[in-house]
Design an enzyme around this catalytic site. Structure first.
Site, PDB file in Angstrom:
ATOM      1  N   HIS A  59       0.842  -1.193   0.000  1.00  0.00           N
ATOM      2  CA  HIS A  59       0.000   0.000   0.000  1.00  0.00           C
ATOM      3  C   HIS A  59       0.880   1.247   0.000  1.00  0.00           C
ATOM      4  O   HIS A  59       2.093   1.159   0.179  1.00  0.00           O
ATOM      5  CB  HIS A  59      -0.935   0.008   1.219  1.00  0.00           C
ATOM      6  CG  HIS A  59      -0.234  -0.186   2.515  1.00  0.00           C
ATOM      7  ND1 HIS A  59      -0.306  -1.345   3.244  1.00  0.00           N
ATOM      8  CD2 HIS A  59       0.591   0.630   3.193  1.00  0.00           C
ATOM      9  CE1 HIS A  59       0.431  -1.240   4.319  1.00  0.00           C
ATOM     10  NE2 HIS A  59       0.995  -0.037   4.315  1.00  0.00           N
TER      11      HIS A  59
HETATM   12  C1  T46 Z   1       3.039   0.440   6.801  1.00  0.00           C
HETATM   13  C2  T46 Z   1       3.730  -0.829   7.127  1.00  0.00           C
HETATM   14  C3  T46 Z   1       5.208  -0.669   7.265  1.00  0.00           C
HETATM   15  C4  T46 Z   1      -4.175  -0.473  13.465  1.00  0.00           C
HETATM   16  O1  T46 Z   1      -5.276  -0.651  13.997  1.00  0.00           O
HETATM   17  N1  T46 Z   1      -3.357   0.541  13.921  1.00  0.00           N
HETATM   18  C5  T46 Z   1      -2.126   0.775  13.398  1.00  0.00           C
HETATM   19  O2  T46 Z   1      -1.418   1.704  13.833  1.00  0.00           O
HETATM   20  C6  T46 Z   1      -1.682  -0.061  12.325  1.00  0.00           C
HETATM   21  C7  T46 Z   1      -0.319   0.170  11.685  1.00  0.00           C
HETATM   22  C8  T46 Z   1      -2.499  -1.068  11.882  1.00  0.00           C
HETATM   23  N2  T46 Z   1      -3.717  -1.260  12.451  1.00  0.00           N
HETATM   24  C9  T46 Z   1      -4.560  -2.371  11.979  1.00  0.00           C
HETATM   25  C10 T46 Z   1      -5.062  -2.214  10.550  1.00  0.00           C
HETATM   26  C11 T46 Z   1      -5.181  -3.656  10.085  1.00  0.00           C
HETATM   27  O3  T46 Z   1      -6.457  -4.151  10.473  1.00  0.00           O
HETATM   28  O4  T46 Z   1      -3.765  -3.555  11.988  1.00  0.00           O
HETATM   29  C12 T46 Z   1      -4.123  -4.395  10.902  1.00  0.00           C
HETATM   30  C13 T46 Z   1      -2.897  -4.772  10.087  1.00  0.00           C
HETATM   31  O5  T46 Z   1      -2.410  -3.592   9.385  1.00  0.00           O
HETATM   32  P1  T46 Z   1      -1.732  -3.671   7.950  1.00  0.00           P
HETATM   33  O6  T46 Z   1      -2.277  -4.807   7.195  1.00  0.00           O
HETATM   34  O7  T46 Z   1      -1.835  -2.311   7.327  1.00  0.00           O
HETATM   35  O8  T46 Z   1      -0.215  -3.982   8.371  1.00  0.00           O
HETATM   36  P2  T46 Z   1       1.082  -3.932   7.435  1.00  0.00           P
HETATM   37  O9  T46 Z   1       2.194  -4.532   8.206  1.00  0.00           O
HETATM   38  O10 T46 Z   1       0.802  -4.490   6.098  1.00  0.00           O
HETATM   39  O11 T46 Z   1       1.368  -2.361   7.239  1.00  0.00           O
HETATM   40  C14 T46 Z   1       1.810  -1.615   8.350  1.00  0.00           C
HETATM   41  C15 T46 Z   1       1.162  -0.227   8.320  1.00  0.00           C
HETATM   42  O12 T46 Z   1      -0.271  -0.376   8.282  1.00  0.00           O
HETATM   43  C16 T46 Z   1       1.607   0.577   7.135  1.00  0.00           C
HETATM   44  O13 T46 Z   1       1.261   1.937   7.348  1.00  0.00           O
HETATM   45  O14 T46 Z   1       3.596   1.288   6.120  1.00  0.00           O
HETATM   46  O15 T46 Z   1       3.219  -1.480   8.312  1.00  0.00           O
END
Ligand code: T46
Length: 145
Positions: A59
Site C-alpha cells: 500500500h
Molecule cells: C506500513 C507498514 C510498514 C491499526 O489498527 N493501527 C495501526 O497503527 C496499524 C499500523 C495497523 N492497524 C490495523 C489495521 C489492520 O487491520 O492492523 C491491521 C494490520 O495492518 P496492515 O495490514 O496495514 O499492516 P502492514 O504490516 O501491512 O502495514 C503496516 C502499516 O499499516 C503501514 O502503514 O507502512 O506497516
C-alpha cells in the site's frame, strides 16, 4: 543497505542514521521528533512474530510519513514512487528508512525473530491508505502531470 535518495516533487525514500552511545554496558540509540526524523512522532507501532514467508505492506499513504527500523533481525523493504523502484535491507537498529507520503511499499524476507519498529507522523487512519497499486499509479501520475 542501499542509500537511494530521490528528490523533487515525487515522494522520497532515504536512510536516516541515528546516534549511538556505546560503553561496556552495551549500545543506546535515541530518536527525537524534528531532530532525527523530519516530523512530530504521533504513533509508534511494531511488527513481530512475523513468519519468514510473510509479506506485509502492499500500500501507499496519502499523507503519512514513516521511518522503519529493524530493531532485531532483518527484512527487505521494496519501494516504488510510481516511476522507479528500489530495495532496501534493514538490519541495523541505528539506521531507519524514511518513507515519504505517496510511496508504495512492500516488506518481506523477515528473518526469524525480526522486530520492525515504525515511527509515524499521524495516528492510524484507514482513509489514508491506498491499497490498490493501479489506483496508486493513477494518483501519482496525475500529480506529476
Ligand atoms: C506500513 C507498514 C510498514 C491499526 O489498527 N493501527 C495501526 O497503527 C496499524 C499500523 C495497523 N492497524 C490495523 C489495521 C489492520 O487491520 O492492523 C491491521 C494490520 O495492518 P496492515 O495490514 O496495514 O499492516 P502492514 O504490516 O501491512 O502495514 C503496516 C502499516 O499499516 C503501514 O502503514 O507502512 O506497516
Amino acid at each position: 543497505m542501499s542509500t537511494t535518495h530521490q528528490d523533487g516533487p515525487r515522494g522520497s525514500v532515504r536512510v536516516i542514521e541515528l546516534p549511538v552511545v556505546s560503553d561496556t554496558r552495551g549500545d543506546l540509540t535515541f530518536v527525537e521528533s524534528r531532530r532525527h526524523v523530519p516530523f512530530d512522532i504521533a504513533r509508534v507501532y511494531y511488527l513481530y512474530n512475523v513468519p519468514v514467508d510473510a509479506e506485509r505492506g502492499g500500500h501507499a499513504h496519502l499523507e503519512l510519513q514513516q521511518v522503519l527500523f529493524a530493531l532485531s533481525g532483518s527484512f527487505r523493504v521494496s519501494v516504488d514512487d510510481g516511476f522507479e523502484t528500489s530495495q532496501h535491507w534493514l538490519r541495523d537498529p541505528r539506521k531507519g528508512l524514511l518513507i515519504d507520503r505517496m510511496i508504495w511499499r512492500e516488506m518481506d524476507s523477515f528473518s526469524q525473530g525480526a522486530v520492525c519498529m515504525v515511527l509515524a507522523s499521524h495516528p492510524y487512519d484507514e482513509a489514508d491508505y491506498i491499497r490498490e497499486h493501479r489506483a496508486f499509479l493513477e494518483k501519482v501520475r496525475e500529480g506529476a502531470a
